[in-house]
Motif scaffolding. Structure first.
Motif, PDB file in Angstrom:
ATOM      1  N   ALA A  66      34.089  33.592  53.874  1.00  0.00           N
ATOM      2  CA  ALA A  66      32.860  32.825  53.618  1.00  0.00           C
ATOM      3  C   ALA A  66      31.712  33.773  53.251  1.00  0.00           C
ATOM      4  N   MET A  67      31.651  34.897  53.958  1.00  0.00           N
ATOM      5  CA  MET A  67      30.605  35.892  53.686  1.00  0.00           C
ATOM      6  C   MET A  67      30.832  36.561  52.331  1.00  0.00           C
ATOM      7  N   VAL A  68      32.084  36.869  52.033  1.00  0.00           N
ATOM      8  CA  VAL A  68      32.408  37.533  50.763  1.00  0.00           C
ATOM      9  C   VAL A  68      32.088  36.591  49.589  1.00  0.00           C
ATOM     10  N   LEU A  69      32.424  35.308  49.739  1.00  0.00           N
ATOM     11  CA  LEU A  69      32.128  34.349  48.657  1.00  0.00           C
ATOM     12  C   LEU A  69      30.620  34.098  48.530  1.00  0.00           C
ATOM     13  N   GLU A  93      30.842  39.300  35.936  1.00  0.00           N
ATOM     14  CA  GLU A  93      32.167  39.914  35.963  1.00  0.00           C
ATOM     15  C   GLU A  93      32.520  40.366  37.392  1.00  0.00           C
ATOM     16  N   ALA A  94      31.566  40.961  38.070  1.00  0.00           N
ATOM     17  CA  ALA A  94      31.797  41.390  39.452  1.00  0.00           C
ATOM     18  C   ALA A  94      32.093  40.172  40.328  1.00  0.00           C
ATOM     19  N   ALA A  95      31.341  39.085  40.127  1.00  0.00           N
ATOM     20  CA  ALA A  95      31.549  37.870  40.922  1.00  0.00           C
ATOM     21  C   ALA A  95      32.941  37.300  40.658  1.00  0.00           C
ATOM     22  N   ARG A  96      33.328  37.299  39.392  1.00  0.00           N
ATOM     23  CA  ARG A  96      34.652  36.766  39.026  1.00  0.00           C
ATOM     24  C   ARG A  96      35.752  37.585  39.693  1.00  0.00           C
ATOM     25  N   ARG A  97      35.604  38.904  39.669  1.00  0.00           N
ATOM     26  CA  ARG A  97      36.630  39.760  40.275  1.00  0.00           C
ATOM     27  C   ARG A  97      36.745  39.540  41.781  1.00  0.00           C
ATOM     28  N   VAL A  98      35.603  39.383  42.428  1.00  0.00           N
ATOM     29  CA  VAL A  98      35.616  39.155  43.881  1.00  0.00           C
ATOM     30  C   VAL A  98      36.336  37.844  44.184  1.00  0.00           C
ATOM     31  N   ARG A  99      35.969  36.786  43.449  1.00  0.00           N
ATOM     32  CA  ARG A  99      36.591  35.473  43.709  1.00  0.00           C
ATOM     33  C   ARG A  99      38.093  35.517  43.455  1.00  0.00           C
ATOM     34  N   GLU A 100      38.477  36.192  42.400  1.00  0.00           N
ATOM     35  CA  GLU A 100      39.895  36.268  42.058  1.00  0.00           C
ATOM     36  C   GLU A 100      40.658  37.046  43.138  1.00  0.00           C
ATOM     37  N   MET A 110      25.768  35.575  45.143  1.00  0.00           N
ATOM     38  CA  MET A 110      24.644  36.491  44.898  1.00  0.00           C
ATOM     39  C   MET A 110      24.863  37.284  43.610  1.00  0.00           C
ATOM     40  N   LEU A 111      26.064  37.845  43.470  1.00  0.00           N
ATOM     41  CA  LEU A 111      26.351  38.664  42.281  1.00  0.00           C
ATOM     42  C   LEU A 111      26.176  37.841  41.006  1.00  0.00           C
ATOM     43  N   GLU A 112      26.693  36.606  41.053  1.00  0.00           N
ATOM     44  CA  GLU A 112      26.582  35.731  39.885  1.00  0.00           C
ATOM     45  C   GLU A 112      25.114  35.497  39.519  1.00  0.00           C
ATOM     46  N   ASN A 113      24.301  35.183  40.530  1.00  0.00           N
ATOM     47  CA  ASN A 113      22.887  34.892  40.253  1.00  0.00           C
ATOM     48  C   ASN A 113      22.099  36.138  39.868  1.00  0.00           C
ATOM     49  N   LEU A 114      22.630  37.337  40.215  1.00  0.00           N
ATOM     50  CA  LEU A 114      21.971  38.579  39.805  1.00  0.00           C
ATOM     51  C   LEU A 114      22.404  38.989  38.397  1.00  0.00           C
ATOM     52  N   GLY A 115      23.212  38.130  37.768  1.00  0.00           N
ATOM     53  CA  GLY A 115      23.647  38.432  36.405  1.00  0.00           C
ATOM     54  C   GLY A 115      24.904  39.287  36.351  1.00  0.00           C
ATOM     55  N   THR A 161      39.831  40.808  60.672  1.00  0.00           N
ATOM     56  CA  THR A 161      38.707  40.785  59.720  1.00  0.00           C
ATOM     57  C   THR A 161      38.802  41.985  58.774  1.00  0.00           C
ATOM     58  N   ARG A 162      38.992  43.144  59.379  1.00  0.00           N
ATOM     59  CA  ARG A 162      39.057  44.401  58.627  1.00  0.00           C
ATOM     60  C   ARG A 162      40.249  44.409  57.652  1.00  0.00           C
ATOM     61  N   GLU A 163      41.393  43.910  58.125  1.00  0.00           N
ATOM     62  CA  GLU A 163      42.588  43.896  57.259  1.00  0.00           C
ATOM     63  C   GLU A 163      42.425  42.943  56.076  1.00  0.00           C
ATOM     64  N   VAL A 164      41.713  41.842  56.280  1.00  0.00           N
ATOM     65  CA  VAL A 164      41.441  40.955  55.139  1.00  0.00           C
ATOM     66  C   VAL A 164      40.531  41.683  54.152  1.00  0.00           C
ATOM     67  N   GLY A 165      39.540  42.414  54.697  1.00  0.00           N
ATOM     68  CA  GLY A 165      38.681  43.235  53.829  1.00  0.00           C
ATOM     69  C   GLY A 165      39.522  44.222  53.034  1.00  0.00           C
ATOM     70  N   ASP A 166      40.471  44.891  53.702  1.00  0.00           N
ATOM     71  CA  ASP A 166      41.366  45.843  53.018  1.00  0.00           C
ATOM     72  C   ASP A 166      42.152  45.136  51.910  1.00  0.00           C
ATOM     73  N   ALA A 167      42.676  43.942  52.229  1.00  0.00           N
ATOM     74  CA  ALA A 167      43.506  43.200  51.257  1.00  0.00           C
ATOM     75  C   ALA A 167      42.685  42.818  50.027  1.00  0.00           C
ATOM     76  N   ILE A 168      41.433  42.418  50.256  1.00  0.00           N
ATOM     77  CA  ILE A 168      40.568  42.061  49.122  1.00  0.00           C
ATOM     78  C   ILE A 168      40.271  43.311  48.289  1.00  0.00           C
ATOM     79  N   LEU A 169      39.973  44.412  48.973  1.00  0.00           N
ATOM     80  CA  LEU A 169      39.669  45.673  48.272  1.00  0.00           C
ATOM     81  C   LEU A 169      40.853  46.141  47.435  1.00  0.00           C
TER      82      LEU A 169
END
Ligand code: NAD
Ligand code: IPM
Ligand code: MN
Length: 347
Positions: free
Chosen positions: A287-290, A303-310, A295-300, A331-339
């Motif tokens: 929820a925090m990552v999304l 592409e970064a927002a799309r990559r995070v969501r994907e 935020m990234l999308e609204n900051l223009g 929590t940390r392992e999900v962060g690792d998996a997203i990274l």
């Protein structure tokens, strides 16, 4: 960034790692400053949001990320109201934008309703209603105690959130906007209904439907596909957005944005500090990552927002999740998996 209390600290930590990785790969030019506002500081100093902080946010920052505020050691939630409501009201962030859509069919709790059927966005009024703190207690603690909480609805406040909902619907190819109010029992809500009809007349291509809030809540569960955009009051929006989170897979996956096109926006998950999970590494950071992706999308930084969501979508699809989504990761392992998936993405 204000990590805040409880799981807010854990989920924002994952966002910092993700933003660092994006910075490294995409050179976004973002810099992050952390503020220690929360229960700990409040208990030590009596200060929630320091004086002058609103001006600092307005002049020095393009966005604010908040983890969560709330701590059992502050039972009346005074610090959290000072910080969160202080920022929302002080920065006049009248749009609480809360999209509700499951990241995978299996996350929907409804039989035969998944990503196709559940895709709605709630526009919650965010600066008035019953949150205006008009009222108080009289003869507190006696048998004659009286507690009064009044709702404030201004023409300006009602009109601007309804207009924001129609504008967004129109810009995003949506066909329907629904209003949820209680004008059958609360006479003053007639202002919402009348204003809704007036603003709707400016958007003839969009179907405007009015619901009493109780019927709307039922319909959201039985026929979520009815809704594309819902606009409602501050309190009803608070309740409906937890319901919307439940339809999307739970509070662990529901992001939000607090907006005013002329002010500094604030992004935060819909969930709170989850004292039952805090410090155990069990909180879902999605929820925090999304919220950071919004935020990234609204900051223009589309592409970064799309990559995070994907990357998030892939982790969920592969079952790389915390327990609330049926996984086993911390929590940390999900962060690792997203990274890991962010690094795998084509450059
Ligand atoms: P909560 O959202 O903190 O928790 C409700 C339920 O959802 C709990 O069972 C919790 O374990 C679960 N949950 C919440 N976040 C989760 C996550 N990231 N991953 C997995 N499960 C998660 O609501 P609450 O318990 O009613 O409130 C706790 C505190 O948070 C209170 O002090 C409240 O005022 C505050 N609060 C703050 C915010 C905010 O800062 N925006 C929002 C809501 C509540
Ligand atoms: C939310 C929260 C807040 C609200 C609380 C913590 C004041 O529940 O952001 O949904 O009611 O707005
Ligand atoms: Mn809430």
């Amino acid at each position: 960034m204000i990590p805040g209390d409880g799981v807010g600290v854990e989920v924002t930590h994952e966002v910092v790692r993700i933003l660092d990785a994006l910075e490294h790969e995409l050179h976004l030019g973002l810099s992050l400053e952390q503020f220690d506002f929360g229960a700990e500081r409040f208990l030590k100093t009596g200060v929630g949001l320091p004086p002058g902080q609103l001006e600092v946010m307005r002049s020095d920052f393009d966005a604010i990320l908040v983890g969560a505020v709330g701590d059992p050691r502050v039972p009346d939630n005074a610090h959290a109201r000072e910080i969160l409501l202080g920022l929302r009201f002080g920065l006049d962030l009248y749009i609480n934008f809360r999209p509700c859509c499951p990241l995978a069919d299996r996350l929907s709790p409804l039989k035969n309703k998944g990503t196709q059927e559940i895709d709605l966005t709630i526009f919650r009024e965010n600066t008035e209603g019953i949150y205006g703190a008009i009222g108080g207690s009289f003869k507190k603690g006696t048998p004659d105690e009286v507690a009064i909480a009044e709702e404030i609805h201004t023409r300006k406040g009602v009109e601007r959130i309804i207009r924001a909902a129609f504008q967004w619907a129109s810009a995003n190819g949506k066909e329907r906007v629904a209003l949820g109010d209680k004008s059958n029992a609360i006479g003053a809500h007639e202002l919402w209904l009348r204003t809704f009809r007036e603003v709707a007349a400016e958007y003839p291509a969009i179907e405007a439907r009015h619901y009493y809030i109780d019927a709307l809540a039922l319909q959201m569960v039985t026929h979520p596909e009815t809704f594309q955009v819902i606009v409602t009051t501050n309190l009803f929006g608070d309740i409906l957005t937890d319901l919307g989170a439940a339809l999307s897979g739970g509070l662990g996956v529901a992001p939000s944005a607090n907006l005013n096109p002329e002010s500094t926006p604030l992004y935060e998950p819909v969930h709170g500090s989850a004292p039952d999970l805090a410090g155990k590494g069990l909180a879902n950071p999605v929820a925090m990552v999304l919220s950071a992706a919004l935020m990234l999308e609204n900051l223009g930084q589309a592409e970064a927002a799309r990559r995070v969501r994907e990357a998030v979508r892939q982790t969920v699809a592969e079952g790389q999740c915390t327990r609330d989504l049926g996984g086993k990761l911390s929590t940390r392992e999900v962060g690792d998996a997203i990274l890991e998936r962010l690094h795998r993405a084509p450059q």
